[in-house]
Design an enzyme around this catalytic site. Structure first.
Site, PDB file in Angstrom:
ATOM      1  N   PHE A 163       0.853  -1.199   0.000  1.00  0.00           N
ATOM      2  CA  PHE A 163       0.000   0.000   0.000  1.00  0.00           C
ATOM      3  C   PHE A 163       0.883   1.242   0.000  1.00  0.00           C
ATOM      4  CE2 PHE A 163      -3.690   2.499   1.797  1.00  0.00           C
ATOM      5  CZ  PHE A 163      -4.548   2.228   0.743  1.00  0.00           C
ATOM      6  N   GLU A 212       1.068  -4.974 -17.467  1.00  0.00           N
ATOM      7  CA  GLU A 212       1.244  -3.754 -18.277  1.00  0.00           C
ATOM      8  C   GLU A 212       2.086  -2.697 -17.560  1.00  0.00           C
ATOM      9  OE1 GLU A 212       0.364  -2.896 -21.492  1.00  0.00           O
ATOM     10  OE2 GLU A 212       1.499  -1.098 -21.001  1.00  0.00           O
ATOM     11  N   VAL A 253       6.287  -1.777 -17.642  1.00  0.00           N
ATOM     12  CA  VAL A 253       7.036  -0.980 -18.634  1.00  0.00           C
ATOM     13  C   VAL A 253       6.260   0.311 -18.901  1.00  0.00           C
ATOM     14  CG1 VAL A 253       8.014  -0.934 -20.965  1.00  0.00           C
ATOM     15  CG2 VAL A 253       7.915  -3.102 -19.709  1.00  0.00           C
ATOM     16  N   GLU A 256      12.785   4.101  -7.634  1.00  0.00           N
ATOM     17  CA  GLU A 256      12.566   2.833  -6.941  1.00  0.00           C
ATOM     18  C   GLU A 256      12.879   3.018  -5.455  1.00  0.00           C
ATOM     19  OE1 GLU A 256      11.511  -0.149  -8.683  1.00  0.00           O
ATOM     20  OE2 GLU A 256      11.102   1.536  -9.986  1.00  0.00           O
ATOM     21  N   LYS A 290      13.166  -3.689 -17.859  1.00  0.00           N
ATOM     22  CA  LYS A 290      12.120  -3.380 -18.844  1.00  0.00           C
ATOM     23  C   LYS A 290      12.522  -3.870 -20.236  1.00  0.00           C
ATOM     24  CE  LYS A 290      10.542   0.478 -16.046  1.00  0.00           C
ATOM     25  NZ  LYS A 290      10.796   1.858 -15.662  1.00  0.00           N
TER      26      LYS A 290
HETATM   27  N1  HSE Z   1      11.635   3.919 -11.039  1.00  0.00           N
HETATM   28  C1  HSE Z   1      10.922   3.723 -12.251  1.00  0.00           C
HETATM   29  C2  HSE Z   1      11.219   4.889 -13.191  1.00  0.00           C
HETATM   30  C3  HSE Z   1       9.462   3.632 -11.967  1.00  0.00           C
HETATM   31  O1  HSE Z   1      11.773   5.881 -12.735  1.00  0.00           O
HETATM   32  O2  HSE Z   1      10.930   4.789 -14.370  1.00  0.00           O
HETATM   33  C4  HSE Z   1       8.679   3.021 -13.061  1.00  0.00           C
HETATM   34  O3  HSE Z   1       9.107   1.727 -13.371  1.00  0.00           O
END
Ligand code: HSE
Length: 340
Positions: A10, A148, A151, A208, A223
Site C-alpha cells: 500500500f 502492463e 514498462v 525505486e 524493462k
Molecule cells: N523507477 C521507475 C522509473 C518507476 O523511474 O521509471 C517506473 O518503473
C-alpha cells in the site's frame, strides 16, 4: 460479477489505484459494467486487513498517508495465508521491485496463481526474472498474469503490442524507459546538482525504493528484458542485457553535449538481428537534438517498436508516478473484466 480486489503493498502505486477505484466507481460501472470491491490489503508496514464485504478505503488511505498502522478489519493471517484464503478474485502485487531474487513479490504471485486468483502487477521482479514460470502457473490454474505497468507505467506498451499491433513482427524496441533518470538528466541540464535532483525524483515518487536501480540502469534493463521476452519472444535473461547507468555523467559531459547540439538520454534497446541473435543494452547516449527522443523530457518515457507492417510506431507518455502507474493496474483489471 463483482470483482473482489486485493492489494499487496500500500505504497505509492497501491494508494494510486485505490484513489482511482474510489473516484471512478460510478464511471467504471456505467461505461464498462465494471463493479468491484477492495476486500483485502496486505502491507508490511500498516498491517493486513480483510473484509469480504469491502474495506473502508478512505480510512486506509488516511491512515497510510499519516503513516499510522491500520486499525479496522485487521486479521492475524500472514500475507501468504491471506492471498490463498481470502475471497479475492484478483490480487494486485504492488510491493517493491527486487531484481536480484524477485522477492517477496515472486512468492506472492506464485501463491495467488496456485490458488487460481488473477495477478495484476507493476512489479518488475516476477516479470523480468520468472515470466515463463508465472505464465505456466497461470495457465495451469486458469488465472491471468497481467503486467502492463512493468514498462512505462500506464502508457500502453505490452498491451499495445499484444492488441492493436498484433500481427506485426516486432524486430526492435528501443527508447527512454526510466522516468527517474530522464527527469534527472533534464534537471541537470538546467544546472541542478546530481544529489539534489535524485532527492527530488524520490520525493515525486518516480524512483525505486532503492534508487540505485534507476541510476545504474537496472530498472531499464528489467524493462528491456520484459519487452524482449514478451513482445519479441526472445527468451533472454536479465543478465543478457548489457547495462550502464547515468552515474558517470558529469556536468562537463552535459555541457559538451550541448555544445554539439546533442542531449544525453539513457536508452534501452533490444533488437532481433538478421542472423537470429539478440542485441540488448541500456546505456547513456548523446542524441542529436533533431531526433524525436531528444525532445522527451522529465519523467516522460518513449518507446519505438520497429515493425514489419507499419514500420516505426512510437508511443510517448508517463513512465512513472502514483496515478500514472495506478492506471496501469486499472487497465489490466479492465482486461480481466472484459474477459469474463
Ligand atoms: N523507477 C521507475 C522509473 C518507476 O523511474 O521509471 C517506473 O518503473
Amino acid at each position: 460479477m463483482i470483482h473482489k480486489i486485493g492489494l499487496i503493498g500500500f505504497g505509492t502505486v497501491g494508494r494510486g489505484i485505490t484513489e482511482i477505484l474510489r473516484d471512478k466507481k460510478d464511471y467504471l460501472k456505467e461505461r464498462y459494467g465494471f463493479e468491484y470491491k477492495i476486500v483485502a490489503v496486505a502491507d508490511f508496514a500498516y498491517g493486513n486487513v480483510y473484509n469480504e464485504d469491502g474495506l473502508d478505503m478512505d480510512l486506509l488511505l488516511k491512515q497510510a498517508e499519516n503513516k499510522e498502522k491500520f486499525t479496522r478489519d485487521l486479521v492475524s493471517l500472514s500475507t501468504l495465508e491471506l492471498i490463498a484464503q481470502s475471497n479475492v478474485t484478483t490480487w494486485c502485487e504492488l510491493t517493491y521491485t527486487d531484481l536480484e531474487t524477485g522477492g517477496p513479490a515472486v512468492e506472492h504471485v506464485r501463491t495467488a496463481l496456485r490458488a487460481g486468483k488473477n495477478i495484476v502487477t507493476s512489479n518488475k521482479g516476477p516479470a523480468a526474472l520468472y515470466y515463463d514460470e508465472m505464465m505456466a502457473l497461470a495457465k495451469t490454474h486458469n488465472a491471468r498474469f497481467l503486467i502492463e505497468g512493468t514498462v512505462m507505467a500506464g502508457t500502453p506498451t505490452l498491451n499495445l503490442a499484444d492488441g492493436p499491433l498484433a500481427g506485426n513482427t516486432i524486430r526492435k524496441a528501443y527508447g527512454i524507459l526510466n522516468g527517474t533518470t530522464n527527469y534527472m538528466l533534464s534537471e541537470m541540464e538546467k544546472g541542478m546538482a546530481y544529489e539534489e535532483v535524485l532527492a527530488k525524483a524520490q520525493k515525486l515518487g518516480y524512483a525505486e525504493a532503492d534508487p540505485t536501480g534507476d541510476v545504474e540502469g537496472y530498472d531499464a534493463r528489467a524493462k528491456v528484458t520484459i519487452l524482449a521476452n514478451i513482445v519479441m519472444g526472445a527468451g533472454i535473461r536479465i543478465s543478457d542485457v548489457s547495462v550502464e547507468g547515468i552515474t558517470k555523467i558529469t556536468p562537463g559531459d552535459i555541457a559538451e553535449a550541448q555544445k554539439q547540439n546533442k542531449r544525453w538520454k539513457l536508452i534501452g534497446s533490444v533488437e532481433l538481428k538478421d542472423d537470429g541473435s539478440i542485441e540488448a543494452y541500456v546505456k547513456p547516449m548523446m542524441i542529436d537534438l533533431s531526433h524525436p527522443l531528444a525532445g522527451v523530457m522529465g519523467a516522460t518515457n518513449a518507446l519505438t517498436f520497429s515493425t514489419d507492417l507499419v514500420q516505426d510506431v512510437t508511443i510517448v507518455g508517463p513512465g512513472a508516478g502514483k496515478i500514472e502507474t495506478g492506471f496501469s493496474i486499472l487497465t489490466d483489471l479492465l482486461r480481466i473484466h472484459k474477459g469474463y
